[in-house]
Design an enzyme around this catalytic site. Structure first.
Site, PDB file in Angstrom:
ATOM      1  N   MET A  15       9.656  37.581 -28.765  1.00 34.26           N
ATOM      2  CA  MET A  15      10.695  36.789 -28.084  1.00 34.26           C
ATOM      3  C   MET A  15      10.402  36.795 -26.595  1.00 34.26           C
ATOM      4  SD  MET A  15      13.514  36.199 -30.112  1.00 34.26           S
ATOM      5  CE  MET A  15      13.970  36.790 -31.747  1.00 34.26           C
ATOM      6  N   ASP A  17      12.224  36.824 -23.155  1.00 34.34           N
ATOM      7  CA  ASP A  17      13.555  37.059 -22.573  1.00 34.34           C
ATOM      8  C   ASP A  17      13.662  36.279 -21.271  1.00 34.34           C
ATOM      9  OD1 ASP A  17      14.170  38.877 -24.595  1.00 34.34           O
ATOM     10  OD2 ASP A  17      13.514  40.617 -23.432  1.00 34.34           O
ATOM     11  N   LYS A  44      11.668  42.824 -31.049  1.00 29.65           N
ATOM     12  CA  LYS A  44      11.530  44.212 -31.487  1.00 29.65           C
ATOM     13  C   LYS A  44      10.134  44.523 -32.018  1.00 29.65           C
ATOM     14  CE  LYS A  44      16.425  44.419 -32.594  1.00 29.65           C
ATOM     15  NZ  LYS A  44      16.830  45.416 -31.593  1.00 29.65           N
ATOM     16  N   ASP A 259      12.932  50.750 -29.551  1.00 31.63           N
ATOM     17  CA  ASP A 259      11.601  50.222 -29.897  1.00 31.63           C
ATOM     18  C   ASP A 259      10.492  51.123 -29.360  1.00 31.63           C
ATOM     19  OD1 ASP A 259      12.782  48.061 -31.173  1.00 31.63           O
ATOM     20  OD2 ASP A 259      12.676  46.774 -29.402  1.00 31.63           O
TER      21      ASP A 259
HETATM   22  N1  LIG Z   1      19.904  58.474 -21.859  1.00 35.86           N
HETATM   23  C1  LIG Z   1      18.849  58.882 -22.558  1.00 35.86           C
HETATM   24  N2  LIG Z   1      18.206  60.033 -22.233  1.00 35.86           N
HETATM   25  C2  LIG Z   1      17.141  60.460 -22.912  1.00 35.86           C
HETATM   26  N3  LIG Z   1      16.622  59.796 -23.969  1.00 35.86           N
HETATM   27  C3  LIG Z   1      17.214  58.651 -24.341  1.00 35.86           C
HETATM   28  C4  LIG Z   1      18.358  58.127 -23.665  1.00 35.86           C
HETATM   29  N4  LIG Z   1      18.702  56.971 -24.280  1.00 35.86           N
HETATM   30  C5  LIG Z   1      17.827  56.789 -25.275  1.00 35.86           C
HETATM   31  N5  LIG Z   1      16.922  57.792 -25.327  1.00 35.86           N
HETATM   32  C6  LIG Z   1      15.814  57.941 -26.296  1.00 35.86           C
HETATM   33  O1  LIG Z   1      15.612  56.702 -26.929  1.00 35.86           O
HETATM   34  C7  LIG Z   1      15.811  56.832 -28.336  1.00 35.86           C
HETATM   35  C8  LIG Z   1      16.453  55.564 -28.873  1.00 35.86           C
HETATM   36  O2  LIG Z   1      17.698  55.374 -28.213  1.00 35.86           O
HETATM   37  P1  LIG Z   1      18.938  54.711 -28.951  1.00 35.86           P
HETATM   38  O3  LIG Z   1      19.381  55.572 -30.059  1.00 35.86           O
HETATM   39  O4  LIG Z   1      19.916  54.366 -27.888  1.00 35.86           O
HETATM   40  O5  LIG Z   1      18.255  53.434 -29.605  1.00 35.86           O
HETATM   41  P2  LIG Z   1      18.728  51.911 -29.569  1.00 35.86           P
HETATM   42  O6  LIG Z   1      20.212  51.889 -29.576  1.00 35.86           O
HETATM   43  O7  LIG Z   1      18.016  51.227 -30.660  1.00 35.86           O
HETATM   44  O8  LIG Z   1      18.165  51.486 -28.164  1.00 35.86           O
HETATM   45  P3  LIG Z   1      18.372  50.114 -27.428  1.00 35.86           P
HETATM   46  O9  LIG Z   1      19.279  49.275 -28.281  1.00 35.86           O
HETATM   47  O10 LIG Z   1      18.960  50.547 -26.111  1.00 35.86           O
HETATM   48  O11 LIG Z   1      17.000  49.613 -27.311  1.00 35.86           O
HETATM   49  C9  LIG Z   1      16.655  58.072 -28.518  1.00 35.86           C
HETATM   50  O12 LIG Z   1      16.451  58.635 -29.792  1.00 35.86           O
HETATM   51  C10 LIG Z   1      16.129  58.947 -27.380  1.00 35.86           C
HETATM   52  O13 LIG Z   1      14.919  59.553 -27.791  1.00 35.86           O
HETATM   53  C1  LIG Z   2      21.583  49.526 -31.973  1.00 34.03           C
HETATM   54  O1  LIG Z   2      20.627  48.499 -31.930  1.00 34.03           O
HETATM   55  C2  LIG Z   2      21.201  47.207 -31.853  1.00 34.03           C
HETATM   56  C3  LIG Z   2      20.066  46.231 -31.936  1.00 34.03           C
HETATM   57  O2  LIG Z   2      19.666  46.173 -33.264  1.00 34.03           O
HETATM   58  C4  LIG Z   2      22.012  47.048 -30.594  1.00 34.03           C
HETATM   59  O3  LIG Z   2      22.604  45.769 -30.527  1.00 34.03           O
HETATM   60  C5  LIG Z   2      23.082  48.118 -30.561  1.00 34.03           C
HETATM   61  O4  LIG Z   2      23.764  48.064 -29.326  1.00 34.03           O
HETATM   62  C6  LIG Z   2      22.447  49.500 -30.740  1.00 34.03           C
HETATM   63  N1  LIG Z   2      23.498  50.487 -30.886  1.00 34.03           N
HETATM   64  C7  LIG Z   2      23.591  51.551 -30.122  1.00 34.03           C
HETATM   65  C8  LIG Z   2      24.696  52.511 -30.434  1.00 34.03           C
HETATM   66  O5  LIG Z   2      22.816  51.777 -29.189  1.00 34.03           O
END
Ligand SMILES: Nc1ncnc2c1ncn2[C@@H]1O[C@H](COP(=O)(O)OP(=O)(O)OP(=O)(O)O)[C@@H](O)[C@H]1O
Ligand SMILES: *[C@@H]1O[C@H](CO)[C@@H](O)[C@H](O)[C@H]1NC(C)=O
Length: 312
Positions: A15, A17, A44, A259
């Site tokens: 994609m 952005d 992604k 990702d």
């Molecule tokens: N504030 C933070 N400090 C340290 N590590 C972080 C933080 N936020 C995210 N991470 C790292 O990134 C990984 C993925 O984050 P998260 O669980 O927020 O995924 P996500 O919601 O799919 O991310 P996003 O949607 O923001 O791309 C976490 O398991 C952690 O390892």
């Molecule tokens: C989880 O990932 C989705 C994208 O698939 C995002 O929209 C959502 O905000 C994420 N949730 C959290 C708790 O970070």
């Protein structure tokens, strides 16, 4: 490539952005002035592939872009990151996937995604990539392409003894149950876990509970990512949930952290196949933590040379 094979094959989305920053989000019919505009590489699938490549994995991306400026540019971006573009198709029947994003000064956003060419990735392209898939170590897919294409990619990988990572993002409530049994590692975040199981996830304990439910549905292993709390890991051989904490960092922009984590996980699964999954998750936490300390999505993903040697 031929004699060695790929470490990581990603079947997924690309994609572009298109991001505008404005004091507030416009109302219907309204035109307002913003103060900043930039174009970024996202999707992604492509994000995960680029992170794995930057850590040193031999990667190839199976995807479809438009025969247009953004498509040409995306192919160049893959080349700049050392990702093989052998299986990047271009179509004149749809535009390259695009996400038009408006961000206000409070950090809230409004987003329109047009999947475009991503939805034209199908059986024909998978068959074309089949031989390359056969020699690979790990295949990753998500849900930003047609779910049937993702599921077929998982099946083809397992038939070829290739380990699969499935990231059910963006989540759909009525996921085909075959996705679970076709996932060697099922990796999702809190909101995806909640949508799939109907159980609210707001703590490490909750993540363990939903992880156990996802394991019951047939996944080999489950990882639920928890932002600054790291992740929870469970495996069918070791079903007790293990919290893999991460060191606190000051987050600047968490876009694409999930990702980065998955791209890193794929790198470790391909290159260190005997490493315990918890150790891989712990290292992937550290890679993703670097990504949240920089702005943008792929722009914040670290290269191997930027990371401590003990991660390799
Ligand atoms: N504030 C933070 N400090 C340290 N590590 C972080 C933080 N936020 C995210 N991470 C790292 O990134 C990984 C993925 O984050 P998260 O669980 O927020 O995924 P996500 O919601 O799919 O991310 P996003 O949607 O923001 O791309 C976490 O398991 C952690 O390892
Ligand atoms: C989880 O990932 C989705 C994208 O698939 C995002 O929209 C959502 O905000 C994420 N949730 C959290 C708790 O970070």
């Amino acid at each position: 490539m031929a004699e060695e094979g790929f470490d990581v094959v990603v079947v997924g989305s690309c994609m572009t952005d298109l991001v505008s920053q404005a004091p507030r989000l416009p109302k219907a019919g309204e035109t307002i002035h913003g103060h900043k505009f930039f174009i970024g590489f996202g999707g992604k699938g492509a994000n995960q592939c680029v992170q794995a490549a930057r850590l040193g994995a031999r990667t190839t991306m199976v995807c479809k872009v438009g025969k247009d400026f953004f498509g040409d540019n995306y192919i160049q971006n893959f080349k700049n990151n050392g990702v093989s573009t052998e299986f990047v198709g271009q179509t004149d029947k749809a535009a390259t996937g695009a996400a038009s994003i408006i961000v206000n000064d409070a950090g809230e956003n409004a987003i329109v995604i047009v999947a475009g060419a991503n939805m034209m990735l199908g059986d024909k392209e998978l068959q074309g990539a089949g031989p390359a898939m056969g020699g690979a170590k790990v295949l990753i897919c998500q849900l930003e392409i047609s779910p049937e294409t993702s599921l077929q990619a998982l099946r083809m990988a397992q038939e070829r003894q290739v380990k699969t990572i499935f990231n059910p993002a963006p989540a759909i409530a009525d996921l085909d149950p075959d996705f679970y049994s076709r996932s060697d590692v099922f990796c999702c975040n809190e909101s995806e876990a909640e949508l799939l199981t109907g159980v609210a996830v707001s703590s490490v304990e909750d993540a363990g509970r939903v992880g156990a439910e996802l394991l019951r549905r047939g996944c080999g292993s489950v990882i639920v990512t928890l932002g600054p709390q790291g992740c929870v890991v469970l495996s069918s051989q070791d079903p007790a949930p293990r919290h893999v904490a991460t060191a606190p960092v000051t987050a600047l922009d968490t876009t694409g952290a999930g990702d980065s984590f998955i791209g890193a996980l794929a790198f470790y699964m391909a290159r260190y196949p005997t490493m315990p999954l918890e150790e891989m998750a712990s290292r992937a936490n550290r890679v993703a933590a670097v990504s949240v300390q920089g702005v943008g999505t792929q722009t914040s993903y670290p290269y191997r040379k930027d990371l401590p040697q003990e991660l390799f």
